[in-house]
Design a protein around this motif. Structure first.
Motif, PDB file in Angstrom:
ATOM      1  N   PHE B  42      -7.020  -5.265   1.911  1.00  0.00           N
ATOM      2  CA  PHE B  42      -6.891  -5.605   0.491  1.00  0.00           C
ATOM      3  C   PHE B  42      -6.481  -4.392  -0.341  1.00  0.00           C
ATOM      4  O   PHE B  42      -6.594  -3.254   0.105  1.00  0.00           O
ATOM      5  CB  PHE B  42      -8.220  -6.167  -0.026  1.00  0.00           C
ATOM      6  N   THR B  43      -6.053  -4.664  -1.556  1.00  0.00           N
ATOM      7  CA  THR B  43      -5.681  -3.596  -2.482  1.00  0.00           C
ATOM      8  C   THR B  43      -6.800  -2.568  -2.601  1.00  0.00           C
ATOM      9  O   THR B  43      -7.983  -2.926  -2.571  1.00  0.00           O
ATOM     10  CB  THR B  43      -5.364  -4.162  -3.880  1.00  0.00           C
ATOM     11  N   SER B  44      -6.420  -1.315  -2.764  1.00  0.00           N
ATOM     12  CA  SER B  44      -7.441  -0.289  -3.011  1.00  0.00           C
ATOM     13  C   SER B  44      -7.646  -0.086  -4.503  1.00  0.00           C
ATOM     14  O   SER B  44      -8.396   0.785  -4.927  1.00  0.00           O
ATOM     15  CB  SER B  44      -7.065   1.028  -2.326  1.00  0.00           C
ATOM     16  N   ASN B  45      -6.969  -0.891  -5.325  1.00  0.00           N
ATOM     17  CA  ASN B  45      -7.198  -0.825  -6.771  1.00  0.00           C
ATOM     18  C   ASN B  45      -8.648  -1.196  -7.042  1.00  0.00           C
ATOM     19  O   ASN B  45      -9.169  -2.155  -6.487  1.00  0.00           O
ATOM     20  CB  ASN B  45      -6.262  -1.805  -7.496  1.00  0.00           C
ATOM     21  N   ARG B  46      -9.300  -0.403  -7.914  1.00  0.00           N
ATOM     22  CA  ARG B  46     -10.710  -0.672  -8.199  1.00  0.00           C
ATOM     23  C   ARG B  46     -10.874  -1.844  -9.164  1.00  0.00           C
ATOM     24  O   ARG B  46     -11.968  -2.386  -9.305  1.00  0.00           O
ATOM     25  CB  ARG B  46     -11.363   0.583  -8.760  1.00  0.00           C
ATOM     26  N   VAL B  47      -9.785  -2.183  -9.857  1.00  0.00           N
ATOM     27  CA  VAL B  47      -9.800  -3.406 -10.653  1.00  0.00           C
ATOM     28  C   VAL B  47      -9.226  -4.499  -9.756  1.00  0.00           C
ATOM     29  O   VAL B  47      -8.023  -4.576  -9.536  1.00  0.00           O
ATOM     30  CB  VAL B  47      -8.971  -3.256 -11.940  1.00  0.00           C
ATOM     31  N   LEU B 182       0.992  -2.422  -0.297  1.00  0.00           N
ATOM     32  CA  LEU B 182      -0.423  -2.697  -0.337  1.00  0.00           C
ATOM     33  C   LEU B 182      -1.094  -1.832  -1.376  1.00  0.00           C
ATOM     34  O   LEU B 182      -1.920  -2.304  -2.151  1.00  0.00           O
ATOM     35  CB  LEU B 182      -0.986  -2.403   1.033  1.00  0.00           C
ATOM     36  N   ALA B 183      -0.806  -0.578  -1.347  1.00  0.00           N
ATOM     37  CA  ALA B 183      -1.482   0.330  -2.256  1.00  0.00           C
ATOM     38  C   ALA B 183      -0.693   1.605  -2.324  1.00  0.00           C
ATOM     39  O   ALA B 183      -0.734   2.366  -1.398  1.00  0.00           O
ATOM     40  CB  ALA B 183      -2.891   0.644  -1.751  1.00  0.00           C
ATOM     41  N   ASP B 229      -3.188  -7.408  -4.135  1.00  0.00           N
ATOM     42  CA  ASP B 229      -2.574  -7.267  -2.813  1.00  0.00           C
ATOM     43  C   ASP B 229      -3.522  -7.661  -1.684  1.00  0.00           C
ATOM     44  O   ASP B 229      -4.659  -7.209  -1.615  1.00  0.00           O
ATOM     45  CB  ASP B 229      -2.137  -5.815  -2.579  1.00  0.00           C
ATOM     46  N   THR B 230      -3.000  -8.480  -0.791  1.00  0.00           N
ATOM     47  CA  THR B 230      -3.806  -8.990   0.322  1.00  0.00           C
ATOM     48  C   THR B 230      -2.924  -9.183   1.544  1.00  0.00           C
ATOM     49  O   THR B 230      -1.815  -9.707   1.434  1.00  0.00           O
ATOM     50  CB  THR B 230      -4.425 -10.360  -0.051  1.00  0.00           C
TER      51      THR B 230
END
Lengths: 392, 392
Positions: B42-47, B182-183, B229-230
Motif C-alpha cells: 500500500f501507499t506509504s503516504n501517512r494520509v 506506489l510511493a 495506491d494499492t
C-alpha cells in the motif's frame, strides 16, 4: 537604493558582449572603505560552480574589496579551466582597479575579489570579452551605479530587484537577480548587500545567516537548486556608526525579505504567488519540512494555477513528510476558508476566492506551537515553455 | 490477459453511475478458489484513504475472496463516514456474492473483501449508486471479465493496462490503472494481480514486495504520492501447481515491470518516457536516491520536453543528494552520448538525438558498482493543463 544606497560603495553595470543579445552582462561593486568587512552564504548544492568555489575561499579571509558579477554564463561544470577563468577575472578586477587609482583601501588583490556568475551550465565564459569588460566596468564606477549593476545581472528576470533599509545614520541596501532561493532555487539567485555600518565580518556573518534562514531559504519556486547561488554582505564602515546587533540584523532581514518577495513575484512563468503558512507544528524544522513539501507538489501547483482550491493535494503532500501530526486532526485553509477540518471536508470550497495573484494556504498540523512560512509559485504552461524552449 | 488469465478467477466491470460521464466505474474480481491466499502493498503516504486503511486490515488475515474497485471518487479525507462507506461496500459485496450462490469457497465475508477507490480526494462516494452497482457487477462476473474490469478502473488513463506471465501449468495476470507509482505516484495507482499457482500468503507477500521494490517503486512520474495506491496479489491455487519461489517471483516481477512501463507510457500529458540509469553508485539505495532526484527535477523534465540535452540540470540535481560522489568525476550520457565527462563538458551535445519518445539518461557516479533504473516523464504544458483545468 541598490548596492550604492550605503555610503562607501561604487558600482557599475556594462555590456561586455557575454550575452548574445548585447545587453548589460557585467556588474561591479567596489567597497571604497574605510573597512572591507564581508560575509557570504552559498548554495548547498554539492556541484558548485567555479565562482562559488572561488568566492568561498575569498570569504574565509572576511575581507572583500570588490564583487564582479556576470550574467550570460554560469561557469559551472567547466572543470579546472573554468576555475582558472574565475581566478583570471578576479586578478583582472584587482589590476584594473589599482591601475585606475581606486586603491584608497590599500590596493586591491585578487584574493579579496568575489566573483559571481549566472547563465547556462557547462559552457566556458568568453574571456576575450569578459576581461575587456572589466576595464569598462571600472571606468564607469559611480556612487550612483547601483541600479545599473542590478540591471546587468538579470537573466530571465523581467525587472531588476533592489531594496534598502537602515537606522540612525546607517543604511543597508541590496540587489538581487533570479527567481528562486538559496537552497534550493530556480535559476541562480545572486544577491549583493552593502552597508556603511561599522561592523566586523563576524557581526556581518551572524546577521546574514539569520536573515537568509528565514527569507531566501524559505522561497522555493520550483524545488530546483542552483550550482551558483550566492548572497554577499559587504560593510564599508563609512557611516562611522556601529548599530546594535538586533537593530542591524533586523535591517538585513528586512532587505532580504523584500528581495526574496521580489524574486517570487518575478518567477519564471508564474501567475500566482503562493504563501504557505504551516502553523501549530511540533517544531520549526517540521513546519519548514511540511511547507517545503507542499511548495514542491506539482499537482497542487497546477491546481492553484487553475484557481481550484484542491485541499486534497495539500493533505496528500503533508502525508509524505515525517512531521508530527495525526491525519484526522489536520486542518487546511485556502485564502482564509477552512476547506479541510479534522482531515476531512470542512467549509464549502466554493467560498474560496482565488482570483488574485497572491494565494494563501494555511496548514494546521495541530501538533504544537511552532510555525513557518514558505513562498512558492504556481506551475504553468509558461514555465514549461520558458524552460523547454531554450537552454538555460 | 488481465486478472482472469489465471484459472480460478472471475471478474466484471460495470457502470454504476459514480462517474458523471456514465462510463464504467466499478470493477469486481472474485477468487473462486480453491485457495484464497493474498498479499498487498500500500501507499506509504501517512494520509491514507479509507479503502487503504480497510484493505490493510483485510490483508492481515492473508485471505482475500474478492476485490471491489471503483473509479470516480477516492474516498480519501472523508472522515469516519468515509470508512463506514468502505465497510458497507465490502459487506455488500459479500452479501451479494453469497446471495448469487457464488460461495464455493465457503461463503464470503466482508473481512475478506478488499476495497480500492480512485478519483477526487475529499468527496463522499455516492453510496446510493455504488451499492446497486455491486449487484450488477456480481451478476456479470465471468471468466472472461478481466478486460472489462481493467477498463472500469480507468480515470485519466487513455488505455487500459493488463499483463500476463507464467510457467509450466500456472499463470500470473494483472491489471493496473493510474500513471504513477506506489510511493510516490501521480494520480492513484491501483493494481490487482492474480495467479492460479498453489502458494500461501507468505510466499505471495515475499514475491510481491520484491517485485514492487524494483518496478512500481521505481516509477516516478511527477513526484506526488497518492493516498490510495494499492497493489494486490491473489492466488487461487486452481492450477494445482506450486512453482519454485525464484520462478514465481520472476513471473510476478515481469508482470509488474510490464504494467509499470505501461503506466509511464500513459502518464498525464507526457510526450517523453525517460529512463534514468544510475551506474557505479556506492550502494543501490544511493543509486535510487540519485535516480529519483533526477526524475523529480522540473527544469530537466522541461528540457527533455524541449529535446534539449541539458546535462547541467542533471548535475545540479545530483548535487542536491547525499550520495557518494566526487563532482569532478561525474559522467552523464543522454541517449548514449557522453555529454558530460569528469564533471565538465564531454562529447558534443549536438550529437544527441532526442526525437523519439524514449529518452535514456545515464548518470555515472564513479563511486562503486551498484546501479538502479528509475522511469519518469517529461513535464509538459499538457500536464499543467490536465491538472489545473479540473479537480482530480
Amino acid at each position: 537604493m541598490s548596492v550604492t544606497a550605503a555610503k562607501g560603495f561604487t558600482a557599475s553595470g556594462v555590456a561586455a558582449g557575454i550575452k548574445e543579445s548585447g545587453g548589460a552582462d557585467l556588474a561591479l561593486v567596489v567597497n571604497e572603505g574605510p573597512r572591507l568587512a564581508a560575509a557570504g552564504v552559498f548554495t548547498s548544492n554539492r556541484v558548485k560552480a567555479a565562482p562559488v568555489l572561488w568566492s568561498q575561499q575569498v570569504l574565509k579571509g572576511g575581507q572583500v574589496s570588490a564583487v564582479v558579477l556576470n550574467s550570460g554564463g554560469a561557469n559551472a561544470c567547466t572543470g579546472p579551466q573554468g576555475f582558472q577563468d574565475t581566478h583570471a577575472t578576479a586578478e583582472k578586477v584587482a589590476e584594473s582597479l589599482n591601475a585606475a587609482g581606486r586603491d584608497a583601501t590599500g590596493g586591491h588583490s585578487a584574493g579579496e575579489v568575489a566573483v559571481c556568475s549566472t547563465g547556462l551550465i557547462g559552457l566556458r565564459l568568453p574571456m576575450d570579452k569578459l576581461l575587456p569588460g572589466v576595464d569598462k566596468a571600472v571606468a564607469q564606477l559611480s556612487e550612483h551605479g547601483g541600479e545599473k549593476a542590478a540591471m546587468a545581472i538579470m537573466t530571465t528576470d523581467t525587472v531588476h530587484k533592489t531594496a534598502v533599509a537602515g537606522g540612525e545614520g546607517w543604511t543597508v541596501g541590496g540587489m538581487a537577480k533570479g527567481a528562486g532561493m538559496l537552497a534550493p532555487g530556480l535559476a541562480t539567485m545572486l544577491v549583493v548587500l552593502t552597508t556603511d555600518a561599522d561592523l566586523d565580518s563576524a557581526d556581518l556573518d551572524k546577521a546574514l545567516r539569520a536573515a537568509t534562514r528565514t527569507t531566501f531559504d524559505r522561497v522555493d519556486s520550483d524545488g530546483c537548486m542552483s550550482t551558483n547561488d550566492t548572497v554577499l554582505l559587504l560593510a564599508s564602515g563609512a557611516s562611522g556608526v556601529t548599530p546594535g546587533h538586533e537593530e542591524f540584523a533586523e535591517a538585513v532581514r528586512a532587505v532580504c525579505a523584500d528581495l526574496a518577495r521580489q524574486l517570487i513575484g518575478d518567477a519564471e512563468g508564474a501567475s500566482k504567488d503562493i504563501r504557505i503558512e504551516v502553523v501549530n507544528a511540533a517544531t520549526e524544522d517540521e513546519a519548514v519540512e511540511v511547507g517545503r513539501t507542499i511548495a514542491r507538489n506539482n499537482l497542487l501547483k497546477c491546481a492553484v494555477h487553475g484557481e481550484d482550491p484542491n485541499w486534497g493535494r495539500v493533505l496528500s503532500a503533508i502525508g509524505t513528510t515525517s512531521a508530527t501530526f495525526d491525519p484526522d486532526r489536520l486542518n487546511v485553509a485556502i485564502n482564509g476558508v477552512w476547506v479541510c477540518r479534522n482531515g476531512s471536508v470542512g467549509e464549502d470550497r466554493d467560498l474560496v476566492d482565488m482570483r488574485y495573484r497572491e494565494v494563501r494556504i494555511t496548514a494546521d498540523l495541530a501538533a504544537g506551537d511552532a510555525s513557518a512560512e514558505i513562498w512558492t509559485n504556481d506551475l504553468t504552461a509558461d514555465y514549461v515553455h520558458e524552460n523547454s524552449a531554450y537552454s538555460s
